[in-house]
Design an enzyme around this catalytic site. Structure first.
Site, PDB file in Angstrom:
ATOM      1  CG  MET A 103      -4.323 -63.101 -34.749  1.00 50.40           C
ATOM      2  SD  MET A 103      -4.904 -63.747 -33.154  1.00 50.40           S
ATOM      3  CE  MET A 103      -4.886 -65.513 -33.489  1.00 50.40           C
ATOM      4  CB  ILE A 161      -5.088 -72.458 -37.040  1.00 52.27           C
ATOM      5  CG1 ILE A 161      -6.476 -72.908 -37.529  1.00 52.27           C
ATOM      6  CG2 ILE A 161      -3.996 -73.236 -37.759  1.00 52.27           C
ATOM      7  CD1 ILE A 161      -6.726 -72.615 -38.994  1.00 52.27           C
ATOM      8  N   GLY A 191       1.626 -65.999 -32.064  1.00 52.73           N
ATOM      9  CA  GLY A 191       1.419 -66.024 -33.507  1.00 52.73           C
ATOM     10  C   GLY A 191       0.505 -67.147 -33.962  1.00 52.73           C
ATOM     11  CB  SER A 192      -2.198 -68.334 -33.798  1.00 49.49           C
ATOM     12  OG  SER A 192      -2.545 -67.225 -32.996  1.00 49.49           O
ATOM     13  NE  ARG A 193      -5.727 -69.614 -41.763  1.00 52.68           N
ATOM     14  CZ  ARG A 193      -5.377 -69.897 -43.012  1.00 52.68           C
ATOM     15  NH1 ARG A 193      -4.113 -69.972 -43.340  1.00 52.68           N
ATOM     16  NH2 ARG A 193      -6.307 -70.122 -43.916  1.00 52.68           N
TER      17      ARG A 193
END
Length: 223
Positions: A103, A161, A191-193
């Site tokens: 993301m 994450i 912002g991430s995953r």
């Protein structure tokens, strides 16, 4: 059988915003008001722009979920950066099918449950803050793993994450909760995953490079 279902009741506003964003939005709006009252035009305009950007980041649109038996929906909006088998993972025994969704700050960051079932465990790991699109982010970054068991006894894991900018992982579910497919369960700020681990026999429905939406896009199917 209905083609789509609502996992959560629709919001009664035209622009739903996640509650976790309220402190950020109110702080930016307050600073903007102070600048405006002091006659500081440029800072006030920058503050207004920042407030609008934060509102956009924390947007939380309603989603309908495809009613597909055995279907696994994406837990996040973003771009698929990895699809493939892994011999092992830290959260479930044996091999698995791993699917990773990255993301950016421009994506909706509210996370949704991939399949219905019962939360077997929630495991938080402190860590670093490498860019979430790097392979080492899965092992080194701060992360929160949710392990779910379906009614058929299958176990899947979805891992929030933190990324380079993200400094806060929010998870609303806990061990023992019963959850619905597509239900909101948390978010990651800025912002991430999301990594999803499915049973080794699961069939992927996406490939690297695909764009997906949380709750509406099918990542795979449980056989």
């Amino acid at each position: 059988m209905e083609e789509f279902v609502w996992p959560d009741p629709p919001e009664q506003t035209a622009f739903p915003v996640a509650k976790a964003g309220y402190p950020f939005i109110f702080s930016a709006a307050f600073a903007t008001a102070v600048f405006a009252l002091l006659g500081l035009v440029v800072p006030a305009l920058l503050g207004l722009f920042a407030t609008l950007c934060i509102c956009c980041f924390f947007r939380d649109p309603d989603r309908v979920v495809p009613n597909v038996e055995g279907g696994v929906v994406s837990p996040a909006d973003g771009k698929v950066i990895f699809v493939g088998p892994v011999a092992e993972n830290p959260f479930m025994e044996g091999p698995a099918l791993k699917i990773s969704v990255f993301m950016t700050v421009f994506n909706v960051h509210v996370n949704r449950v991939p399949v219905e079932g019962r939360i077997a465990d929630v495991v938080y790991h402190p860590g670093k803050f490498f860019s979430a699109n790097l392979d080492k982010a899965s092992d080194d970054n701060e992360r929160n793993a949710v392990i779910l068991e379906t009614s058929r006894g299958e176990r899947i894991c979805f891992v929030q994450i933190a990324g380079l900018i993200a400094r806060r992982i929010i998870c609303h579910v806990k061990q023992g909760d019963t959850v619905r497919k597509g239900q909101r369960f948390g978010l990651i700020c800025f912002g991430s995953r999301l990594d999803v681990y499915l049973p080794a026999g699961a069939v992927p429905r996406v490939q690297a490079g695909d764009k997906v939406q949380a709750g509406t896009s099918l990542l795979g199917s449980l056989i």
